[in-house]
Scaffold this motif. Structure first.
Motif, mmCIF file in Angstrom:
data_model
loop_
_atom_site.group_PDB
_atom_site.id
_atom_site.type_symbol
_atom_site.label_atom_id
_atom_site.label_comp_id
_atom_site.label_asym_id
_atom_site.label_seq_id
_atom_site.Cartn_x
_atom_site.Cartn_y
_atom_site.Cartn_z
ATOM 1 N N ILE A 262 49.480 39.395 -14.586
ATOM 2 C CA ILE A 262 48.728 39.591 -15.600
ATOM 3 C C ILE A 262 47.332 40.484 -15.262
ATOM 4 O O ILE A 262 46.726 41.338 -15.340
ATOM 5 N N ALA A 263 47.113 39.915 -13.688
ATOM 6 C CA ALA A 263 46.013 40.531 -12.942
ATOM 7 C C ALA A 263 46.176 42.179 -12.734
ATOM 8 O O ALA A 263 45.611 42.939 -12.974
ATOM 9 N N LEU A 264 47.464 42.258 -12.252
ATOM 10 C CA LEU A 264 47.637 43.757 -12.046
ATOM 11 C C LEU A 264 47.672 44.595 -13.315
ATOM 12 O O LEU A 264 47.232 45.756 -13.213
ATOM 13 N N ALA A 265 48.268 43.912 -14.273
ATOM 14 C CA ALA A 265 48.246 44.623 -15.583
ATOM 15 C C ALA A 265 46.887 44.946 -15.902
ATOM 16 O O ALA A 265 46.448 45.921 -16.420
ATOM 17 N N LEU A 266 45.813 44.261 -15.839
ATOM 18 C CA LEU A 266 44.587 44.311 -16.217
ATOM 19 C C LEU A 266 43.985 45.366 -15.356
ATOM 20 O O LEU A 266 43.051 46.262 -15.731
ATOM 21 N N VAL A 267 44.330 45.540 -13.959
ATOM 22 C CA VAL A 267 43.849 46.642 -13.137
ATOM 23 C C VAL A 267 44.345 47.809 -13.536
ATOM 24 O O VAL A 267 43.731 48.937 -13.737
ATOM 25 N N VAL A 268 45.630 47.893 -14.057
ATOM 26 C CA VAL A 268 46.066 49.385 -14.427
ATOM 27 C C VAL A 268 45.354 49.525 -15.919
ATOM 28 O O VAL A 268 44.961 50.693 -16.067
ATOM 29 N N GLY A 269 45.159 48.660 -16.687
ATOM 30 C CA GLY A 269 44.412 48.852 -18.057
ATOM 31 C C GLY A 269 43.182 49.402 -17.786
ATOM 32 O O GLY A 269 42.706 50.499 -18.373
#
Lengths: 357, 413
Positions: free
Chosen positions: B35-42
């Motif tokens: 989730i954290a990585l996905a938020l960074v990409v977002g």
């Protein structure tokens, strides 16, 4: 306390008062600094080259003049309508414009729950109880009596037709679609009466139930074969009503190799779709952009009511586009006759019937 | 040809079983980091697509703080709006209206949790249920029809409508289990195809007067539900949260009991671990497939019921599933197919959904960014070695990594 000199106390009060004033100034300018108009699209999206886009253009135009920044949210599916409106309510919008009759029930529900916010809905009467009036004080319907513009187009088509047959058909049986066909028919009938002619209309006999529809608003094979059928029956002017289905008619005209003219709806196709220029007789205009801009501008001035805005020939909310490339192909007297008819419709001496009038 | 047809049915359960174990066996840390990585990409995408950032970067506009400040404003604005739209809105004057976003989150989470549970039951039993859309539409049609066309007394009406929806979803799913058990048809193909069948069947019913189409209307849309068939509002008319949420909480507990405590659930898991071993141990694998898909379809059907009797009670059309049937797969993956995990994952996705609207409205962030974040979560969840490599996590003991497993699985085939 008692020791403090009166001057000091006064000074303190003055300071506090000034601070309060400044604060008050801040808060008023913070919450009510600018009028905030907002818009929700229907599932077509703001890039549909049709009423969503025209409505948004109107919103932007009015907002630029007012010097405010509007907010917009796009609906991808019908499930987004209510949440999108709720979100704009939470954004403290002053005016929320919803585009299209699909948003009618969601708009009425949100308006009922938020009596302090003004709403406007394009192409819907906001009348769920069918009493002929908008249901709520804070929902303004924006409607277009396109029958008046279509009347002029019908007269034009009848005058232009050499085969004596013209055709119209719609995407689906919605009042906003059939109103074009209705006005078109009355224009042809008027021409026949005035000129003792007998131009025939295919596809619509005055009753929407038996009219021809393609079953959707897609430029597909059904839409194309519908157009081909009418060309085969000898129609040489076509009025397809319903978003992109004119593209199928255009393809059918090109395939047939015959001299068939097309009439556009909503916007002037001559400008919005240059590929139609060779066959475009005229377009029936629906002033969604100017109507939306008007509603936004007057609401910003505090001049809002739930009286329906009805676009007519008189207020330039509907109209007919110039002939462009067909200027030389229509009768030289036609424009003069149309000007007389337009004046007649505006002053009421020529009656155009529709569900709005 | 006949030899070719035999082989896939032998090997496919094993291979998909391997993938499933990998997904289901991932630990909570992987989910959180994904989730954290996905938020960074977002965040990167938000910064790139922001008009202010573009203007500052191109030098056509200058502002205090320069480019870093512009990027920070864009990202914090967008994620701030996400929070305000999904949990608590500080701009509202009082708690009652400030907390409304959280109730919206729970409303959006309701069908996601229900459908996620259905998909998770399938995963635990080694079945990929990609047919959430079809099962939801079947359930919505049945529950909706009872909801608007059968005038029944209050209370009974709602129960009958809910049961009709569950039954329709279970039948639509059970059909898949039956086909798999009797003919060996692969459930992925069958569920996907049944999605189309359900969609076009519903479209037909909606455009035919006298069936689902609203009387006097020409739109492909049903009439509004009768008030007696609608889930009551839990917190009064100012909030959209409805009693369907309580049903979903109960369903979560029931699925937990089914999977972890019941005899049937043990059979499900045994078949999911290894159908061949389960058969040797005396479990009727074919019958289990039917039961799994019946229950899975019924749970996904609950999502369809929650949509028509809870979220959108003013009548529905063929788009009522709103992609929830597919989002449910993500929810089940993120929740590692555990009932409680699915519940939490469903609420997270509900929050992304609710917050996505306000991100779009407040900051002009394209709503697609939220979809990208969701998709990135799945991508990272499905690739635990990638997440471990990024954060330099140790490979858990007892869990083999891909390179040693691959040759072995080839040998066993």
């Amino acid at each position: 306390m008692r020791i403090a000199s009166s001057g000091r106390v006064l000074g303190g009060i003055a300071l506090i008062a000034t601070g309060a004033l400044v604060l008050a100034g801040c808060t008023t300018s913070g919450t009510k600094s600018a009028f905030l108009p907002c818009m929700v699209s229907d599932a077509g999206g703001f890039d549909d080259h049709s009423f969503n886009e025209l409505g948004y253009d109107g919103l932007v135009q009015a907002s630029d003049q007012l010097g405010v920044t509007p907010k917009k949210v796009q609906s991808d599916t019908e499930n987004d309508y209510a949440p999108n409106i709720d979100t704009l309510v939470a954004q403290k919008c002053d005016l929320i414009i919803t585009v299209g009759f699909n948003l009618s029930s969601a708009t009425l529900k949100a308006a009922k729950a938020n009596p302090g916010i003004d709403f406007a809905i394009i192409d819907d009467a906001a009348d769920a109880n069918f009493d002929g009036k908008p249901d709520l004080k804070n929902v303004k319907p924006i409607l277009f009596n396109t029958a008046e513009g279509a009347f002029l187009a019908g007269y034009t088509a009848a005058s232009y037709s050499k085969s004596g047959k013209v055709a119209t058909w719609g995407g689906m049986n919605f009042p906003t679609v059939t109103i074009f066909m209705d006005g078109f028919k009355q224009g042809i009938d008027y021409y026949n009466k005035q000129k003792n002619a007998s131009v025939k209309l295919l596809g619509y006999n005055g009753d929407p139930k038996t009219a021809t529809f393609t079953g959707g608003f897609e430029a597909n094979n059904v839409a194309k074969s519908t157009a081909s059928n009418f060309i085969d029956q000898g129609a040489d002017v076509l009025l397809p009503v319903g978003g992109p289905i004119y593209q199928s008619a255009l393809a059918a005209i090109k395939d047939s190799g015959e001299n068939v003219a097309l009439i556009g709806v909503d916007a002037d196709l001559f400008n919005t779709d240059p590929t139609t220029r060779d066959v475009l007789l005229t377009s029936i205009l629906k002033g969604i952009k100017s109507a939306t801009a008007d509603v936004v501008t007057s609401a910003a001035k505090g001049d809002y009511s739930n009286d329906p805005y009805i676009g007519t020939l008189a207020n330039d909310g509907v109209g007919m586009a110039p002939f462009h490339n067909f200027q030389s192909k229509v009768s030289p007297d036609l424009q003069g006759e149309l000007d007389v008819i337009k004046a007649g419709i505006i002053d009421g001496s020529i009656k155009v019937k529709s569900y709005l009038a | 040809m006949s030899g070719e047809q035999e082989r896939p049915t032998e090997t496919t359960p094993n291979r998909s079983g391997d993938v499933l174990r990998e997904i289901v066996g991932g630990n909570i840390m992987i989910s959180v980091l994904a989730i954290a990585l996905a938020l960074v990409v977002g965040a990167i995408l938000i910064a790139f697509t922001n008009a202010d950032v573009q203007a500052v970067a191109a030098g056509t506009s200058s502002r205090p703080g320069g480019l870093p400040q512009a990027i920070w404003d864009a990202i914090s604005g967008a994620y701030g709006a996400l929070f305000k739209g999904s949990i608590y809105n500080f701009d509202q004057p009082d708690f009652a209206s400030g907390i409304r976003p959280l109730t919206e989150t729970l409303k959006f989470a309701t069908p996601l949790i229900a459908a996620g549970l259905g998909v998770a039951v399938g995963f635990r039993s080694g079945l990929f249920n990609i047919g959430g859309r079809g099962q939801m539409l079947a359930a919505a049609a049945a529950a909706g029809y009872v909801g608007f066309a059968w005038p029944l007394p209050a209370g009974i009406h709602l129960i009958v409508a809910v049961l009709a929806g569950l039954l329709a979803g279970a039948i639509w799913g059970g059909l898949v289990g039956l086909l798999k058990a009797t003919t060996g048809a692969h459930e992925v193909i069958v569920t996907i195809m049944l999605n189309y069948v359900a969609f076009y069947l519903l479209s037909y019913l909606l455009s035919t007067p006298g069936l689902l189409q609203g009387p006097g209307s020409t739109n492909p849309k049903t009439p509004a539900m009768l008030p007696t068939a609608v889930f009551p509002e839990l917190l009064g008319p100012d909030y959209n949260l409805h009693a369907g949420f309580l049903v979903v909480v109960a369903a979560t507990v029931a699925v937990w009991y089914l999977i972890n405590r019941s005899n049937l659930g043990f059979q499900f898991r045994a078949v999911g671990e290894n159908p061949n071993a389960a058969r040797v141990a005396g479990i009727d694998v074919k019958r289990t497939y039917v039961y799994v898909m019946l229950i899975s379809g019924g749970l996904v059907g609950l999502a369809g019921v929650a949509q028509v009797l809870g979220s959108i009670t003013t009548g529905f059309s063929a788009g009522i599933d709103a992609g929830i049937g597919f989002d449910a797969i993500t929810v089940a993956l993120l929740g590692r197919s555990r009932p409680v995990g699915v519940f939490v994952a469903g609420i997270l996705f509900g929050a992304l959904k609710a917050g996505g609207y306000s991100m779009q409205a407040a900051q002009g962030v394209p709503v697609d960014i939220v979809l990208v974040v969701q998709s990135m979560i799945v991508l990272f969840i499905a690739a635990p070695p990638l997440v471990r490599a990024i954060f330099r996590l140790p490979v858990p003991t007892g869990q083999r990594i891909w390179p040693t497993r691959k040759p072995r699985s080839v040998v066993t085939k």
